[in-house]
Scaffold this active site. Structure first.
Site, PDB file in Angstrom:
ATOM      1  N   ILE A  97      28.014  10.845  -5.835  1.00 36.51           N
ATOM      2  CA  ILE A  97      29.405  10.748  -5.395  1.00 36.51           C
ATOM      3  C   ILE A  97      29.530   9.395  -4.716  1.00 36.51           C
ATOM      4  O   ILE A  97      28.645   9.004  -3.930  1.00 36.51           O
ATOM      5  CB  ILE A  97      29.824  11.912  -4.462  1.00 36.51           C
ATOM      6  CG1 ILE A  97      31.303  11.784  -4.076  1.00 36.51           C
ATOM      7  CG2 ILE A  97      28.940  12.033  -3.233  1.00 36.51           C
ATOM      8  CD1 ILE A  97      31.886  13.033  -3.436  1.00 36.51           C
ATOM      9  N   ALA A  98      30.573   8.661  -5.044  1.00 30.40           N
ATOM     10  CA  ALA A  98      30.711   7.321  -4.451  1.00 30.40           C
ATOM     11  C   ALA A  98      32.171   6.895  -4.440  1.00 30.40           C
ATOM     12  O   ALA A  98      32.933   7.207  -5.354  1.00 30.40           O
ATOM     13  CB  ALA A  98      29.880   6.317  -5.252  1.00 30.40           C
ATOM     14  N   ILE A  99      32.502   6.169  -3.386  1.00 36.76           N
ATOM     15  CA  ILE A  99      33.836   5.583  -3.231  1.00 36.76           C
ATOM     16  C   ILE A  99      33.631   4.084  -2.992  1.00 36.76           C
ATOM     17  O   ILE A  99      32.791   3.696  -2.163  1.00 36.76           O
ATOM     18  CB  ILE A  99      34.573   6.211  -2.017  1.00 36.76           C
ATOM     19  CG1 ILE A  99      34.742   7.736  -2.176  1.00 36.76           C
ATOM     20  CG2 ILE A  99      35.909   5.521  -1.761  1.00 36.76           C
ATOM     21  CD1 ILE A  99      35.719   8.180  -3.247  1.00 36.76           C
TER      22      ILE A  99
ATOM     23  N   GLU B 174      20.508  16.037  -3.072  1.00 34.06           N
ATOM     24  CA  GLU B 174      19.545  15.253  -2.301  1.00 34.06           C
ATOM     25  C   GLU B 174      20.261  14.035  -1.766  1.00 34.06           C
ATOM     26  O   GLU B 174      21.137  13.493  -2.437  1.00 34.06           O
ATOM     27  CB  GLU B 174      18.399  14.770  -3.212  1.00 34.06           C
ATOM     28  CG  GLU B 174      17.377  15.820  -3.509  1.00 34.06           C
ATOM     29  CD  GLU B 174      16.967  15.795  -4.971  1.00 34.06           C
ATOM     30  OE1 GLU B 174      17.352  14.859  -5.689  1.00 34.06           O
ATOM     31  OE2 GLU B 174      16.280  16.729  -5.392  1.00 34.06           O
TER      32      GLU B 174
ATOM     33  N   ASN C 151      21.432   8.154   5.291  1.00 33.85           N
ATOM     34  CA  ASN C 151      22.826   8.120   4.845  1.00 33.85           C
ATOM     35  C   ASN C 151      23.681   9.097   5.672  1.00 33.85           C
ATOM     36  O   ASN C 151      24.087  10.167   5.215  1.00 33.85           O
ATOM     37  CB  ASN C 151      22.905   8.453   3.347  1.00 33.85           C
ATOM     38  CG  ASN C 151      24.244   8.089   2.740  1.00 33.85           C
ATOM     39  OD1 ASN C 151      25.215   7.863   3.463  1.00 33.85           O
ATOM     40  ND2 ASN C 151      24.306   8.055   1.424  1.00 33.85           N
TER      41      ASN C 151
ATOM     42  N   TYR D 177      28.667  16.192   3.660  1.00 30.59           N
ATOM     43  CA  TYR D 177      28.142  17.436   3.092  1.00 30.59           C
ATOM     44  C   TYR D 177      28.132  18.560   4.139  1.00 30.59           C
ATOM     45  O   TYR D 177      28.477  19.702   3.830  1.00 30.59           O
ATOM     46  CB  TYR D 177      26.723  17.215   2.545  1.00 30.59           C
ATOM     47  CG  TYR D 177      26.632  16.115   1.501  1.00 30.59           C
ATOM     48  CD1 TYR D 177      27.654  15.927   0.562  1.00 30.59           C
ATOM     49  CD2 TYR D 177      25.534  15.262   1.441  1.00 30.59           C
ATOM     50  CE1 TYR D 177      27.580  14.920  -0.390  1.00 30.59           C
ATOM     51  CE2 TYR D 177      25.451  14.260   0.490  1.00 30.59           C
ATOM     52  CZ  TYR D 177      26.474  14.088  -0.415  1.00 30.59           C
ATOM     53  OH  TYR D 177      26.393  13.087  -1.358  1.00 30.59           O
TER      54      TYR D 177
HETATM   55  C1  LIG Z   1      29.578   8.896   1.375  1.00 32.64           C
HETATM   56  C2  LIG Z   1      30.920   8.388   0.838  1.00 32.64           C
HETATM   57  C3  LIG Z   1      31.122   8.950  -0.584  1.00 32.64           C
HETATM   58  C4  LIG Z   1      32.049   8.869   1.760  1.00 32.64           C
HETATM   59  O1  LIG Z   1      33.275   8.445   1.185  1.00 32.64           O
HETATM   60  P1  LIG Z   1      34.624   8.251   2.058  1.00 32.64           P
HETATM   61  O2  LIG Z   1      35.770   8.358   1.098  1.00 32.64           O
HETATM   62  O3  LIG Z   1      34.533   7.038   2.885  1.00 32.64           O
HETATM   63  O4  LIG Z   1      34.582   9.517   3.010  1.00 32.64           O
HETATM   64  P2  LIG Z   1      35.865  10.252   3.622  1.00 32.64           P
HETATM   65  O5  LIG Z   1      36.827   9.257   4.166  1.00 32.64           O
HETATM   66  O6  LIG Z   1      36.369  11.211   2.573  1.00 32.64           O
HETATM   67  O7  LIG Z   1      35.210  11.055   4.830  1.00 32.64           O
HETATM   68  C5  LIG Z   1      34.611  12.303   4.552  1.00 32.64           C
HETATM   69  C6  LIG Z   1      33.624  12.663   5.643  1.00 32.64           C
HETATM   70  O8  LIG Z   1      32.469  11.828   5.511  1.00 32.64           O
HETATM   71  C7  LIG Z   1      31.946  11.566   6.808  1.00 32.64           C
HETATM   72  N1  LIG Z   1      32.083  10.138   7.067  1.00 32.64           N
HETATM   73  C8  LIG Z   1      32.838   9.243   6.370  1.00 32.64           C
HETATM   74  N2  LIG Z   1      32.700   8.013   6.907  1.00 32.64           N
HETATM   75  C9  LIG Z   1      31.845   8.132   7.939  1.00 32.64           C
HETATM   76  C10 LIG Z   1      31.306   7.206   8.879  1.00 32.64           C
HETATM   77  N3  LIG Z   1      31.619   5.910   8.844  1.00 32.64           N
HETATM   78  N4  LIG Z   1      30.424   7.680   9.792  1.00 32.64           N
HETATM   79  C11 LIG Z   1      30.083   8.979   9.829  1.00 32.64           C
HETATM   80  N5  LIG Z   1      30.569   9.923   8.975  1.00 32.64           N
HETATM   81  C12 LIG Z   1      31.443   9.491   8.042  1.00 32.64           C
HETATM   82  C13 LIG Z   1      32.778  12.371   7.785  1.00 32.64           C
HETATM   83  O9  LIG Z   1      32.217  13.668   7.877  1.00 32.64           O
HETATM   84  C14 LIG Z   1      34.105  12.450   7.055  1.00 32.64           C
HETATM   85  O10 LIG Z   1      34.897  13.540   7.454  1.00 32.64           O
HETATM   86  P3  LIG Z   1      35.928  13.358   8.679  1.00 32.64           P
HETATM   87  O11 LIG Z   1      36.772  12.178   8.352  1.00 32.64           O
HETATM   88  O12 LIG Z   1      36.675  14.651   8.675  1.00 32.64           O
HETATM   89  O13 LIG Z   1      35.080  13.153   9.890  1.00 32.64           O
HETATM   90  C15 LIG Z   1      30.960   6.832   0.814  1.00 32.64           C
HETATM   91  O14 LIG Z   1      30.562   6.353   2.074  1.00 32.64           O
HETATM   92  C16 LIG Z   1      30.105   6.181  -0.271  1.00 32.64           C
HETATM   93  O15 LIG Z   1      30.538   6.000  -1.411  1.00 32.64           O
HETATM   94  N6  LIG Z   1      28.857   5.806   0.092  1.00 32.64           N
HETATM   95  C17 LIG Z   1      27.963   5.121  -0.857  1.00 32.64           C
HETATM   96  C18 LIG Z   1      27.472   6.055  -1.931  1.00 32.64           C
HETATM   97  C19 LIG Z   1      26.717   7.228  -1.334  1.00 32.64           C
HETATM   98  O16 LIG Z   1      25.956   7.083  -0.402  1.00 32.64           O
HETATM   99  N7  LIG Z   1      26.931   8.429  -1.920  1.00 32.64           N
HETATM  100  C20 LIG Z   1      26.290   9.654  -1.449  1.00 32.64           C
HETATM  101  C21 LIG Z   1      24.944   9.850  -2.021  1.00 32.64           C
HETATM  102  S1  LIG Z   1      25.007  10.193  -3.789  1.00 32.64           S
END
Ligand SMILES: CC(C)(COP(=O)(O)OP(=O)(O)OC[C@H]1O[C@@H](n2cnc3c(N)ncnc32)[C@H](O)[C@@H]1OP(=O)(O)O)[C@@H](O)C(=O)NCCC(=O)NCCS
Length: 144
Positions: free
Chosen positions: A68-70, A102, A107, A114
């Site tokens: 999953i990635a943004i 996993e 991270n 999760y």
């Molecule tokens: C992990 C990832 C998918 C989160 O995407 P995002 O769109 O920024 O996340 P969201 O804005 O939807 O936030 C969802 C939750 O993630 C957590 N989160 C997001 N940003 C965070 C930060 N900077 N610090 C801590 N927790 C964080 C929080 O629990 C958040 O929920 P909340 O806003 O209610 O507290 C993104 O950081 C990413 O693409 N990372 C690189 C790829 C990766 O590591 N993928 C996962 C492993 S496969």
């Protein structure tokens, strides 16, 4: 907007892989993976851009979140939750009982995401990841 990925999205997903992971999947891995009937690939569009994606594998009553990635510039606005919601929706439809994944130990963003979906940590795989070497945390959600 979220939709099922098609071959036209492969280059956009490759770009997301390259911007989001230190060990990105290749063009061939993505293109060939798209043909697996076990895997569901979802892409998320925001402001005219393919801003994120996820892929999960369903076998019998178990699902595994594979990626999953943004894109970095779209983070922090709840977009990953839209993909997670859609995965949960699909899993409910297929009567999945448990979702596994996993994640790199360092991270915290992903681990927090999760946990907020009810995933709990079930174990560690030592030095599971390369580039850089790192432990994997195994997480599972039994309450879909
Ligand atoms: C992990 C990832 C998918 C989160 O995407 P995002 O769109 O920024 O996340 P969201 O804005 O939807 O936030 C969802 C939750 O993630 C957590 N989160 C997001 N940003 C965070 C930060 N900077 N610090 C801590 N927790 C964080 C929080 O629990 C958040 O929920 P909340 O806003 O209610 O507290 C993104 O950081 C990413 O693409 N990372 C690189 C790829 C990766 O590591 N993928 C996962 C492993 S496969």
């Amino acid at each position: 907007m979220i939709g099922e990925m098609t071959p036209e999205d492969v280059l956009s997903v490759l770009e997301i892989e390259m911007q989001c992971f230190s060990n990105p999947w290749s063009y061939e891995m993505i293109k060939n993976g798209l043909e697996s009937s076990l895997d569901t690939w979802l892409v998320l569009w925001e402001e005219g851009t393919t801003a994120g994606y996820c892929v999960f594998r369903t076998i019998a009553d178990e699902c595994e979140l594979l990626r999953i990635a943004i894109l970095p510039r779209f983070r922090g606005r709840g977009l990953s939750k839209k993909l997670m919601d859609q995965m949960v929706f699909y899993s409910r439809q297929k009567e999945v009982k448990s979702i596994f994944l996993e994640v790199r130990e360092s991270n915290d963003r992903a681990r927090n995401l999760y946990k907020s979906y009810g995933f709990v940590e079930e174990g560690i795989r030592k030095h599971y990841y390369l580039n850089p070497s790192e432990n994997a945390v195994l997480m599972v959600c039994h309450h879909i």
